[in-house]
Scaffold this active site. Structure first.
Site, PDB file in Angstrom:
ATOM      1  CG  HIS A  98      -5.825   2.101   5.132  1.00  0.00           C
ATOM      2  ND1 HIS A  98      -5.359   3.083   5.965  1.00  0.00           N
ATOM      3  CD2 HIS A  98      -4.846   1.178   5.032  1.00  0.00           C
ATOM      4  CE1 HIS A  98      -4.126   2.768   6.358  1.00  0.00           C
ATOM      5  NE2 HIS A  98      -3.792   1.614   5.803  1.00  0.00           N
ATOM      6  CE  LYS A 135      -0.169   3.374   4.635  1.00  0.00           C
ATOM      7  NZ  LYS A 135      -0.076   3.487   6.088  1.00  0.00           N
ATOM      8  N   GLY A 188       2.296   2.181  10.832  1.00  0.00           N
ATOM      9  CA  GLY A 188       3.285   3.247  10.675  1.00  0.00           C
ATOM     10  C   GLY A 188       3.989   3.621  11.974  1.00  0.00           C
ATOM     11  CG  ASN A 209      -1.721   1.231   1.406  1.00  0.00           C
ATOM     12  OD1 ASN A 209      -1.831   2.028   0.478  1.00  0.00           O
ATOM     13  ND2 ASN A 209      -2.313   1.413   2.590  1.00  0.00           N
ATOM     14  CD  GLU A 226      -3.674  -2.389   7.369  1.00  0.00           C
ATOM     15  OE1 GLU A 226      -2.538  -2.611   6.957  1.00  0.00           O
ATOM     16  OE2 GLU A 226      -4.320  -1.379   7.067  1.00  0.00           O
ATOM     17  CB  SER A 286       4.953  -1.960  12.062  1.00  0.00           C
ATOM     18  OG  SER A 286       4.564  -0.634  12.340  1.00  0.00           O
ATOM     19  CD  GLU A 303      -2.829   5.748   6.654  1.00  0.00           C
ATOM     20  OE1 GLU A 303      -2.787   5.792   5.422  1.00  0.00           O
ATOM     21  OE2 GLU A 303      -1.935   5.201   7.354  1.00  0.00           O
TER      22      GLU A 303
HETATM   23  P1  PGA Z   1       2.674   0.209   7.712  1.00  0.00           P
HETATM   24  O1  PGA Z   1       1.228   0.497   7.058  1.00  0.00           O
HETATM   25  O2  PGA Z   1       3.164  -1.093   7.131  1.00  0.00           O
HETATM   26  O3  PGA Z   1       3.523   1.387   7.295  1.00  0.00           O
HETATM   27  O4  PGA Z   1       2.478   0.129   9.181  1.00  0.00           O
HETATM   28  C1  PGA Z   1       0.316  -0.535   6.846  1.00  0.00           C
HETATM   29  C2  PGA Z   1      -0.934   0.013   6.208  1.00  0.00           C
HETATM   30  O5  PGA Z   1      -1.301   1.152   6.537  1.00  0.00           O
HETATM   31  O6  PGA Z   1      -1.587  -0.649   5.394  1.00  0.00           O
END
Ligand code: PGA
Length: 250
Positions: free
Chosen positions: A95, A12, A173, A10, A167, A213, A97
């Protein structure tokens, strides 16, 4: 068990068309022999160039979001059919976010899942609890609500085309990964819930990805869990070599 293993990057809001092409050309030979499904959720503007670069490779291109309407006056939005026409084959929906920064509700997310299926896209429905919810022992009720609401009114046939990503919001992140047991506990819970909602056969077939992560260093122990069928990878998917390392350990 013969569930599809999906490793989805992903990106982003990262990478333009040229950067996407360069990345995909570099990734393709490194993962050509992999038996897992390699997905990349790229920015809207990079879909077409990514699809072109990924032709004749085992890399599948998709999007990170879509609107639930077929078309209309929704300035700045994009429809599932537009994504499909650009060559996208899957779409991430709900997601964290989108849920927390853009205040998307379970109801809106459900409408998008339904529309993505009409538009012949594979939806990856994301669910996950926030840190305060985990601390208040609300992880299971939150996940249950997000799954039940997110998959509302999906037919027994369409559910086979969906994937789920667990998640935990506190792990995205942040560098804090859920331990393999913490993740497996929730994955098992999701699979049992899917079994209640759609039957055991369906539940045993759906790929449930873990995200938060994920990096080359923690891939192996997470993928060994029975109910973890792949990953949704943010930060570590931005670098070709780290993403390839994750894929090649699965
Ligand atoms: P990350 O993000 O691997 O940077 O923690 C995962 C995601 O948001 O899908």
């Amino acid at each position: 068990m013969s569930r599809e293993i999906i490793i989805a990057g992903n990106w982003k809001m990262n990478k333009n068309q040229q950067e996407a092409e360069i990345y995909i050309r570099a990734l393709a030979p490194l993962v050509a022999l992999s038996k897992v499904s390699v997905y990349l959720a790229v920015p809207f503007t990079a879909i077409e160039s990514s699809v072109r670069a990924a032709k004749k490779t085992n890399i599948v291109i998709g999007a990170q979001n879509m609107h639930d309407a077929a078309l209309g006056a929704f300035t700045g939005e994009i429809s599932g059919s537009m994504l499909r026409a650009s060559g996208a084959e899957f779409v991430i929906i709900g997601h964290s976010e989108r849920r927390h920064l853009f205040l998307e509700s379970d109801e809106f997310i459900n409408k998008k899942v339904l529309r993505s299926l009409i538009d012949d896209l594979i939806p990856i429905l994301c669910v996950g609890e926030m840190e305060q919810e985990r601390e208040a022992n609300l992880t299971f009720p939150v996940i249950e609500r997000q799954i039940k609401e997110g998959l509302k009114n999906i037919s027994g046939e369409d559910i086979n085309r969906c994937a789920i990503a667990y998640e935990p919001v506190w792990a995205i992140g942040t560098g804090k990964t859920a331990t393999p047991l913490q993740a497996e506990e929730v994955h098992q819970f999701i699979r049992e819930l899917l079994s209640d909602l759609f039957g055991k056969k369906v539940a045993n077939k759906i790929s449930i990805l873990y995200g938060g992560s994920v990096k080359p260093e923690n891939t192996k122990e997470l993928i060994q869990q029975d109910d973890i069928d792949g990953f949704l990878v943010g930060g570590a998917s931005l670098e070709v070599l780290s993403f390839a390392k994750i894929i090649n350990q699965c």
